[in-house]
Design an enzyme around this catalytic site. Structure first.
Site, PDB file in Angstrom:
ATOM      1  N   CYS A 188       0.734  -1.073  -0.101  1.00 36.48           N
ATOM      2  CA  CYS A 188       0.008  -0.029  -0.067  1.00 36.48           C
ATOM      3  C   CYS A 188       0.962   1.211   0.059  1.00 36.48           C
ATOM      4  CB  CYS A 188      -0.905  -0.026   1.255  1.00 36.48           C
ATOM      5  SG  CYS A 188      -1.786   1.602   1.524  1.00 36.48           S
ATOM      6  N   CYS A 236       0.542   3.605   3.091  1.00 32.53           N
ATOM      7  CA  CYS A 236       1.223   2.725   4.384  1.00 32.53           C
ATOM      8  C   CYS A 236       2.814   2.990   4.119  1.00 32.53           C
ATOM      9  CB  CYS A 236       0.959   1.289   4.209  1.00 32.53           C
ATOM     10  SG  CYS A 236      -0.816   0.960   4.924  1.00 32.53           S
ATOM     11  N   ASP A 248      -1.588  16.073  -2.052  1.00 35.08           N
ATOM     12  CA  ASP A 248      -1.787  15.253  -3.236  1.00 35.08           C
ATOM     13  C   ASP A 248      -0.773  15.427  -4.248  1.00 35.08           C
ATOM     14  OD1 ASP A 248      -4.535  13.586  -4.197  1.00 35.08           O
ATOM     15  OD2 ASP A 248      -3.095  14.215  -5.731  1.00 35.08           O
ATOM     16  N   HIS A 284      -4.375   1.018   8.288  1.00 35.35           N
ATOM     17  CA  HIS A 284      -4.926   0.384   6.951  1.00 35.35           C
ATOM     18  C   HIS A 284      -6.386   0.260   7.029  1.00 35.35           C
ATOM     19  CE1 HIS A 284      -4.397  -0.518   2.804  1.00 35.35           C
ATOM     20  NE2 HIS A 284      -5.448  -1.334   2.989  1.00 35.35           N
ATOM     21  N   ASN A 321     -13.558   9.481  -1.987  1.00 33.89           N
ATOM     22  CA  ASN A 321     -13.889   8.463  -2.948  1.00 33.89           C
ATOM     23  C   ASN A 321     -14.193   7.237  -2.466  1.00 33.89           C
ATOM     24  OD1 ASN A 321     -14.012  10.705  -4.902  1.00 33.89           O
ATOM     25  ND2 ASN A 321     -11.713  10.638  -5.271  1.00 33.89           N
ATOM     26  N   HIS A 332      -6.713   2.887   0.507  1.00 31.26           N
ATOM     27  CA  HIS A 332      -6.343   3.196   1.909  1.00 31.26           C
ATOM     28  C   HIS A 332      -7.190   4.451   2.114  1.00 31.26           C
ATOM     29  CE1 HIS A 332      -3.183   3.542   5.188  1.00 31.26           C
ATOM     30  NE2 HIS A 332      -4.064   4.448   5.506  1.00 31.26           N
ATOM     31  N   HIS A 366      -8.553   7.785   2.732  1.00 35.61           N
ATOM     32  CA  HIS A 366      -8.080   8.900   2.776  1.00 35.61           C
ATOM     33  C   HIS A 366      -9.256  10.198   2.435  1.00 35.61           C
ATOM     34  CE1 HIS A 366      -7.766   7.420  -1.205  1.00 35.61           C
ATOM     35  NE2 HIS A 366      -7.681   8.572  -1.734  1.00 35.61           N
ATOM     36  N   HIS A 411      -9.828  13.856   0.987  1.00 37.90           N
ATOM     37  CA  HIS A 411      -9.141  15.053   0.431  1.00 37.90           C
ATOM     38  C   HIS A 411      -9.834  16.487   0.811  1.00 37.90           C
ATOM     39  CE1 HIS A 411      -8.083  12.528  -3.201  1.00 37.90           C
ATOM     40  NE2 HIS A 411      -8.917  11.623  -2.904  1.00 37.90           N
TER      41      HIS A 411
HETATM   42  P1  DGP Z   1      -8.466   8.728  -4.917  1.00 38.09           P
HETATM   43  O1  DGP Z   1      -8.982   8.591  -6.266  1.00 38.09           O
HETATM   44  O2  DGP Z   1      -9.693   9.133  -4.018  1.00 38.09           O
HETATM   45  O3  DGP Z   1      -8.214   7.186  -4.411  1.00 38.09           O
HETATM   46  O4  DGP Z   1      -7.240   9.600  -4.860  1.00 38.09           O
HETATM   47  C1  DGP Z   1      -5.997   9.274  -4.622  1.00 38.09           C
HETATM   48  C2  DGP Z   1      -5.157  10.390  -4.622  1.00 38.09           C
HETATM   49  O5  DGP Z   1      -3.945  10.148  -4.141  1.00 38.09           O
HETATM   50  C3  DGP Z   1      -4.892  11.132  -6.056  1.00 38.09           C
HETATM   51  O6  DGP Z   1      -5.443  12.359  -6.063  1.00 38.09           O
HETATM   52  C4  DGP Z   1      -3.516  11.047  -6.305  1.00 38.09           C
HETATM   53  C5  DGP Z   1      -2.823  10.853  -4.794  1.00 38.09           C
HETATM   54  N1  DGP Z   1      -1.839  10.085  -4.617  1.00 38.09           N
HETATM   55  C6  DGP Z   1      -1.528   8.785  -5.256  1.00 38.09           C
HETATM   56  N2  DGP Z   1      -0.524   8.430  -4.969  1.00 38.09           N
HETATM   57  C7  DGP Z   1       0.183   9.502  -4.384  1.00 38.09           C
HETATM   58  C8  DGP Z   1       1.679   9.504  -3.872  1.00 38.09           C
HETATM   59  O7  DGP Z   1       2.562   8.820  -3.890  1.00 38.09           O
HETATM   60  N3  DGP Z   1       2.020  10.687  -3.195  1.00 38.09           N
HETATM   61  C9  DGP Z   1       0.978  11.692  -2.740  1.00 38.09           C
HETATM   62  N4  DGP Z   1       1.351  12.735  -2.280  1.00 38.09           N
HETATM   63  N5  DGP Z   1      -0.491  11.647  -3.437  1.00 38.09           N
HETATM   64  C10 DGP Z   1      -0.486  10.455  -4.108  1.00 38.09           C
END
Ligand code: DGP
Length: 110
Positions: free
Chosen positions: A4, A7, A30, A46, A87, A96, A98, A100
């Site tokens: 993950c 994680c 993000d 997690h 989402n 995982h 989260h 926004h």
């Molecule tokens: P979602 O579609 O709700 O699962 O959004 C996942 C978000 O996570 C997406 O907007 C991009 C962000 N994201 C994915 N990988 C990484 C990462 O390695 N670092 C950061 N800072 N953000 C990430």
């Protein structure tokens, strides 16, 4: 969880500056921002997504929204536009849980 990405960030296996860290959660930007301010609020535990939230997460959810309020104030968003998005299903790309926090001008739909 071994594979993950969040994680790995939480365990600092992938370097990332946190905007905030507590015993239970971290906040970081993000990688692909959809608004002027785009922060991710991520529980350290997690939890795969909304579908895995149960009553035992009540306290954690309260802490998450308290941190959202702190971030809104810090970033002077009270009188600006802001939105909290979680989402799920096919709209969720990182499995995982989260939250926004999107503030200011929108660049694209997430
Ligand atoms: P979602 O579609 O709700 O699962 O959004 C996942 C978000 O996570 C997406 O907007 C991009 C962000 N994201 C994915 N990988 C990484 C990462 O390695 N670092 C950061 N800072 N953000 C990430």
């Amino acid at each position: 969880m071994d594979n993950c990405i969040f994680c790995k960030i939480i365990k600092k296996e992938i370097p990332k500056d946190f905007n905030y860290e507590s015993e239970n959660l971290v906040v970081f930007p993000d990688i692909n921002p959809s608004a002027d301010l785009h922060l991710l609020i991520v529980p350290k535990m997690h939890i795969g997504g909304i579908g895995e939230i149960g009553e035992e997460q009540t306290k954690l959810l309260g802490e998450i929204y308290a941190i959202v309020n702190k971030l809104v104030l810090e970033n002077k968003l009270t009188d600006d536009a802001y939105r909290v998005v979680v989402n799920g299903g096919k709209a969720q790309h990182v499995p995982h849980l989260h939250f926004h926090l999107l503030g200011g001008q929108w660049k694209k739909f997430i």
